[in-house]
Design an enzyme around this catalytic site. Structure first.
Site, PDB file in Angstrom:
ATOM      1  N   LYS A 194      36.471  13.495 -13.604  1.00 53.26           N
ATOM      2  CA  LYS A 194      35.834  13.742 -14.628  1.00 53.26           C
ATOM      3  C   LYS A 194      35.548  11.790 -15.118  1.00 53.26           C
ATOM      4  O   LYS A 194      36.814  11.327 -15.718  1.00 53.26           O
ATOM      5  CB  LYS A 194      36.374  14.261 -15.932  1.00 53.26           C
ATOM      6  CG  LYS A 194      35.301  14.167 -16.835  1.00 53.26           C
ATOM      7  CD  LYS A 194      36.030  14.535 -18.508  1.00 53.26           C
ATOM      8  CE  LYS A 194      36.630  13.310 -19.114  1.00 53.26           C
ATOM      9  NZ  LYS A 194      35.731  12.333 -19.547  1.00 53.26           N
ATOM     10  N   GLY A 246      44.453   5.986 -18.302  1.00 55.13           N
ATOM     11  CA  GLY A 246      43.702   5.879 -19.638  1.00 55.13           C
ATOM     12  C   GLY A 246      45.092   5.632 -20.528  1.00 55.13           C
ATOM     13  O   GLY A 246      46.107   4.967 -20.210  1.00 55.13           O
ATOM     14  N   SER A 247      44.874   6.223 -21.825  1.00 52.23           N
ATOM     15  CA  SER A 247      45.949   5.933 -22.850  1.00 52.23           C
ATOM     16  C   SER A 247      47.088   6.645 -22.710  1.00 52.23           C
ATOM     17  O   SER A 247      47.172   7.921 -22.183  1.00 52.23           O
ATOM     18  CB  SER A 247      45.244   6.251 -24.306  1.00 52.23           C
ATOM     19  OG  SER A 247      44.986   7.694 -24.374  1.00 52.23           O
ATOM     20  N   THR A 248      48.233   6.121 -23.100  1.00 55.59           N
ATOM     21  CA  THR A 248      49.592   6.865 -23.192  1.00 55.59           C
ATOM     22  C   THR A 248      49.462   8.207 -24.027  1.00 55.59           C
ATOM     23  O   THR A 248      50.147   9.063 -23.680  1.00 55.59           O
ATOM     24  CB  THR A 248      50.399   5.692 -23.775  1.00 55.59           C
ATOM     25  OG1 THR A 248      50.752   4.764 -22.904  1.00 55.59           O
ATOM     26  CG2 THR A 248      51.951   6.424 -23.737  1.00 55.59           C
ATOM     27  N   GLU A 249      48.638   8.134 -25.142  1.00 57.57           N
ATOM     28  CA  GLU A 249      48.665   9.398 -25.883  1.00 57.57           C
ATOM     29  C   GLU A 249      48.112  10.638 -25.107  1.00 57.57           C
ATOM     30  O   GLU A 249      48.753  11.569 -25.350  1.00 57.57           O
ATOM     31  CB  GLU A 249      47.616   8.768 -26.986  1.00 57.57           C
ATOM     32  CG  GLU A 249      47.450  10.023 -28.235  1.00 57.57           C
ATOM     33  CD  GLU A 249      46.261   9.684 -28.883  1.00 57.57           C
ATOM     34  OE1 GLU A 249      45.836   8.430 -29.028  1.00 57.57           O
ATOM     35  OE2 GLU A 249      45.821  10.596 -29.657  1.00 57.57           O
ATOM     36  N   GLY A 251      48.177  10.654 -21.791  1.00 54.10           N
ATOM     37  CA  GLY A 251      48.820  10.843 -20.842  1.00 54.10           C
ATOM     38  C   GLY A 251      50.134  11.725 -21.288  1.00 54.10           C
ATOM     39  O   GLY A 251      50.414  12.645 -20.491  1.00 54.10           O
ATOM     40  N   GLU A 268      48.728   6.713 -15.090  1.00 57.97           N
ATOM     41  CA  GLU A 268      48.624   5.280 -15.195  1.00 57.97           C
ATOM     42  C   GLU A 268      48.206   5.021 -16.476  1.00 57.97           C
ATOM     43  O   GLU A 268      46.804   5.144 -16.643  1.00 57.97           O
ATOM     44  CB  GLU A 268      47.602   4.643 -13.934  1.00 57.97           C
ATOM     45  CG  GLU A 268      48.112   3.493 -13.551  1.00 57.97           C
ATOM     46  CD  GLU A 268      47.129   2.361 -14.348  1.00 57.97           C
ATOM     47  OE1 GLU A 268      47.611   2.043 -15.375  1.00 57.97           O
ATOM     48  OE2 GLU A 268      46.023   1.926 -13.730  1.00 57.97           O
ATOM     49  N   CYS A 302      44.340  -2.340 -18.086  1.00 54.93           N
ATOM     50  CA  CYS A 302      45.675  -1.842 -18.386  1.00 54.93           C
ATOM     51  C   CYS A 302      46.841  -2.720 -18.093  1.00 54.93           C
ATOM     52  O   CYS A 302      47.787  -2.698 -18.965  1.00 54.93           O
ATOM     53  CB  CYS A 302      45.853  -0.612 -17.687  1.00 54.93           C
ATOM     54  SG  CYS A 302      45.489  -0.753 -15.949  1.00 54.93           S
ATOM     55  N   GLU A 400      49.335  -1.990 -27.479  1.00 52.17           N
ATOM     56  CA  GLU A 400      48.270  -2.423 -26.539  1.00 52.17           C
ATOM     57  C   GLU A 400      46.865  -2.389 -27.356  1.00 52.17           C
ATOM     58  O   GLU A 400      46.507  -1.424 -28.063  1.00 52.17           O
ATOM     59  CB  GLU A 400      48.035  -1.146 -25.414  1.00 52.17           C
ATOM     60  CG  GLU A 400      47.001  -1.724 -24.574  1.00 52.17           C
ATOM     61  CD  GLU A 400      46.742  -0.650 -23.522  1.00 52.17           C
ATOM     62  OE1 GLU A 400      47.042   0.738 -23.688  1.00 52.17           O
ATOM     63  OE2 GLU A 400      46.915  -1.139 -22.227  1.00 52.17           O
TER      64      GLU A 400
HETATM   65  P1  NAD Z   1      41.338   7.984 -23.407  1.00 52.62           P
HETATM   66  O1  NAD Z   1      42.755   8.068 -22.688  1.00 52.62           O
HETATM   67  O2  NAD Z   1      41.266   8.796 -24.509  1.00 52.62           O
HETATM   68  O3  NAD Z   1      40.349   8.184 -22.248  1.00 52.62           O
HETATM   69  C1  NAD Z   1      40.522   8.122 -21.103  1.00 52.62           C
HETATM   70  C2  NAD Z   1      39.933   9.489 -20.228  1.00 52.62           C
HETATM   71  O4  NAD Z   1      40.635  10.376 -20.847  1.00 52.62           O
HETATM   72  C3  NAD Z   1      38.372   9.488 -20.425  1.00 52.62           C
HETATM   73  O5  NAD Z   1      37.994  10.211 -19.569  1.00 52.62           O
HETATM   74  C4  NAD Z   1      38.410  10.626 -21.803  1.00 52.62           C
HETATM   75  O6  NAD Z   1      37.350  11.597 -21.777  1.00 52.62           O
HETATM   76  C5  NAD Z   1      39.702  11.492 -21.259  1.00 52.62           C
HETATM   77  N1  NAD Z   1      40.577  12.415 -21.933  1.00 52.62           N
HETATM   78  C6  NAD Z   1      40.609  11.852 -23.602  1.00 52.62           C
HETATM   79  N2  NAD Z   1      41.056  13.054 -24.077  1.00 52.62           N
HETATM   80  C7  NAD Z   1      41.635  13.830 -23.296  1.00 52.62           C
HETATM   81  C8  NAD Z   1      42.367  15.026 -23.226  1.00 52.62           C
HETATM   82  N3  NAD Z   1      43.035  15.574 -24.170  1.00 52.62           N
HETATM   83  N4  NAD Z   1      42.718  15.577 -21.913  1.00 52.62           N
HETATM   84  C9  NAD Z   1      42.245  15.014 -20.828  1.00 52.62           C
HETATM   85  N5  NAD Z   1      41.355  14.171 -20.741  1.00 52.62           N
HETATM   86  C10 NAD Z   1      41.131  13.419 -21.789  1.00 52.62           C
HETATM   87  O7  NAD Z   1      41.258   6.369 -23.925  1.00 52.62           O
HETATM   88  P2  NAD Z   1      40.134   5.864 -24.871  1.00 52.62           P
HETATM   89  O8  NAD Z   1      40.256   6.616 -25.969  1.00 52.62           O
HETATM   90  O9  NAD Z   1      38.939   5.762 -24.387  1.00 52.62           O
HETATM   91  O10 NAD Z   1      40.855   4.573 -25.326  1.00 52.62           O
HETATM   92  C11 NAD Z   1      42.040   4.592 -26.079  1.00 52.62           C
HETATM   93  C12 NAD Z   1      43.065   3.498 -25.646  1.00 52.62           C
HETATM   94  O11 NAD Z   1      43.363   4.126 -24.364  1.00 52.62           O
HETATM   95  C13 NAD Z   1      42.720   2.171 -25.376  1.00 52.62           C
HETATM   96  O12 NAD Z   1      42.437   1.356 -26.602  1.00 52.62           O
HETATM   97  C14 NAD Z   1      43.536   1.473 -24.579  1.00 52.62           C
HETATM   98  O13 NAD Z   1      44.792   1.198 -25.417  1.00 52.62           O
HETATM   99  C15 NAD Z   1      43.635   2.877 -23.774  1.00 52.62           C
HETATM  100  N6  NAD Z   1      43.242   2.784 -22.362  1.00 52.62           N
HETATM  101  C16 NAD Z   1      43.906   2.742 -21.355  1.00 52.62           C
HETATM  102  C17 NAD Z   1      43.395   2.455 -20.090  1.00 52.62           C
HETATM  103  C18 NAD Z   1      43.989   2.119 -18.932  1.00 52.62           C
HETATM  104  O14 NAD Z   1      43.477   1.693 -17.861  1.00 52.62           O
HETATM  105  N7  NAD Z   1      45.275   2.191 -18.705  1.00 52.62           N
HETATM  106  C19 NAD Z   1      42.055   2.631 -19.887  1.00 52.62           C
HETATM  107  C20 NAD Z   1      41.149   3.214 -21.138  1.00 52.62           C
HETATM  108  C21 NAD Z   1      42.024   3.191 -22.387  1.00 52.62           C
END
Ligand code: NAD
Ligand code: MN
Length: 491
Positions: A194, A246-249, A251, A268, A302, A400
């Site tokens: 995805k 993606g985000s720690t939240e 994760g 990651e 990241c 971050e």
């Molecule tokens: P996010 O973590 O929400 O999105 C990353 C991916 O996860 C996207 O494909 C999104 O559709 C998906 N996703 C979102 N909620 C989900 C859930 N509940 N279950 C499964 N998948 C889900 O990131 P964001 O909202 O686009 O960005 C927010 C913050 O995250 C940024 O400000 C940054 O600090 C961090 N971020 C980190 C990375 C990284 O490479 N580590 C990449 C993008 C964002």
């Protein structure tokens, strides 16, 4: 010790004058894209779709299917059906597909780079020189492993884990797809991927490449959508392994989703990586490295070196050089080959960055913008900048930002540098700048970070495992270590 003087202040037009140098390769973008399931593009079961825009112009590029539970169900079912044949294929046969994909990525490199820049806002120089070549490199590298897995784990019998659900972010859309897909496929798994909602187009172009390479239907399925789509994929019991960047939240939510099941997870997540400049460093080289560490890809990285720790004795001179360099950065049209800093990926991300800028000021930080050239009227832009007068407990030193915003602090002794660098819930990366080898090794050994770069920053290779400690996640991607999460090792 004598130091070179800073370059003179640039006159009215800082830096140099460049004629526009837009990348002109034409790229066809369909007005609509479906999910890629069982080798075919199909609309969402309920017909839902959403727009993806160019963040540099705010123009709509295409409309893309929004995946719901039914689409996820179909994709996982396709991946399950494809699993027995794909996993039993001899490794040398799977390798041929991966080599073919790598070659096709190279052949279509220019088109992919332009598409990446259009959909995500990153400078063409980066998508052309980093994202696309590194994506091809990951397929080449893992093609080499596909028939050698028993040598990677001697004495064990490696078996694929099954259907993998892979959820990726918007900062390196094609490259993250390659990081996820290549090891999974080399190890004989099938996948539902995805992409992020703001940057789905290069993953869908990759799906076309998979068709061209005649990858058996269902081995890779791509379901586009937002967080709800990702959550539906993670919740599906047919998915044996989840890989997330993606985000720690999010994760943390995924960790909860797999808790109590035997399903696997690698994460990651974010970082607040420290870049440590010692007084004996080559300063001009270090300034360039700091620019690369945080302003590369608008700070949407990241492992960005978002905390700069400079030894007190050189702080003033270092910041003078940094100011000068910031003034000469070119911010604007990402398709221009001279652009250093492109568009912020989305309005939501720009809002998040602006909130942090406001908090930084409220907490007593001093903002240095330096860069003062005009920005385009439309699109999402943030000038590269840094804060001084930041205390370790301040928000900008802890959280971050994921934008071109650097927090500058100083240290007196190497002891203090280590203590400050490790004072974070994250542990993804770190940088050290010093001319003294023994100092570099002494510092590197004590930094709690998955990657430590010395006299360089943001260098990657498919053969080097990448991943974090603490709240930056767990599991490694790349190298022999990156194969492990995609295999069951039987005795
Ligand atoms: P996010 O973590 O929400 O999105 C990353 C991916 O996860 C996207 O494909 C999104 O559709 C998906 N996703 C979102 N909620 C989900 C859930 N509940 N279950 C499964 N998948 C889900 O990131 P964001 O909202 O686009 O960005 C927010 C913050 O995250 C940024 O400000 C940054 O600090 C961090 N971020 C980190 C990375 C990284 O490479 N580590 C990449 C993008 C964002
Ligand atoms: Mn987009």
């Amino acid at each position: 010790m004598s130091r070179t003087k800073s370059p003179p202040e640039p006159a009215a037009a800082p830096g140099w004058d460049y004629a526009p140098a837009p990348e002109t390769a034409p790229v066809e973008i369909a007005s609509r894209y479906g999910h890629f399931i069982a080798g075919e593009f199909v609309p969402a079961a309920d017909g839902a779709e959403f727009a993806t825009i160019n963040p540099a112009t705010e123009e709509e590029l295409s409309r893309v299917a929004r995946g719901g539970a039914e689409d996820v169900e179909r994709a996982v079912a396709a991946a399950r059906r494809a699993l027995p044949r794909w996993s039993r294929l001899p490794g040398r046969e799977r390798a041929k597909y991966l080599f073919r994909i790598a070659r096709r990525l190279q052949e279509r490199a220019r088109e992919l780079a332009v598409l990446e820049t259009l959909d995500g806002g990153k400078p063409i120089r980066e998508s052309r020189d980093v994202d696309v070549p590194e994506a091809a490199r990951h397929f080449f590298y893992h093609a080499g492993w596909a028939d050698k897995l028993e040598f990677a784990f001697p004495g064990r019998r490696p078996k694929p884990v099954g259907v993998c659900g892979q959820i990726i972010p918007w900062n390196f859309p094609l490259l993250m797809a390659a990081w996820k897909l290549a090891p999974a496929l080399a190890c004989g798994n099938t996948v539902v991927l995805k992409p992020a909602e703001t940057t789905p187009l290069t993953a869908l172009r990759l799906a076309e490449i998979l068709q061209e390479c005649e990858l058996p239907p269902g081995v890779v399925n791509i379901v586009t959508g937002d967080g709800e789509t990702g959550a539906a994929l993670a919740a599906h019991r047919g998915v044996r392994k989840i890989a997330f960047t993606g985000s720690t939240e999010v994760g943390k939510k995924l960790a909860a989703a797999v808790a109590g099941s035997r399903r696997r997870l690698t994460l990651e997540l974010g970082g607040k990586s420290a870049n440590i400049v010692c007084e004996d460093a080559s300063l001009d080289q270090a300034v360039e490295g700091v620019i690369d560490a945080i302003f590369f890809n608008q700070g949407h990285v990241c492992c960005a070196g978002s905390r700069l720790l400079v030894q007190e004795s050189i702080l003033e001179e270092f910041l003078e050089k940094l100011d000068w360099r910031l003034r000469s950065l070119r911010v604007g049209d990402p398709l221009d080959k001279n652009t250093d800093v492109g568009a912020i990926n989305s309005r939501a991300q720009l809002d998040r960055i602006r909130t942090y800028l406001r908090i930084g000021l409220e907490e007593g930080g001093r903002l240095h913008e330096c860069h003062d050239q005009p920005l385009p009227a439309k699109g999402f832009w943030c000038r590269p900048c840094y804060f001084t007068n930041v205390q370790p407990a301040d928000t900008l030193a802890r959280e971050e930002v994921f934008g071109p915003v650097l927090a500058v602090m100083s240290f007196r002794t190497p002891e203090e540098a280590i203590a400050r660098a490790n004072n974070t819930p994250y542990g993804l990366a770190a940088g050290i700048w010093s001319d003294k080898g023994s100092r570099i090794f002494a510092l590197a050994a004590r930094l709690q970070a998955g990657v430590v770069w010395c006299n360089t920053y943001n260098r990657f290779d498919a053969s080097s495992p990448f991943g974090g400690y603490k709240e930056s996640g767990f599991g490694r991607e790349g190298g022999r270590q990156g194969l492990r999460p995609y295999l069951e090792l039987e005795r």
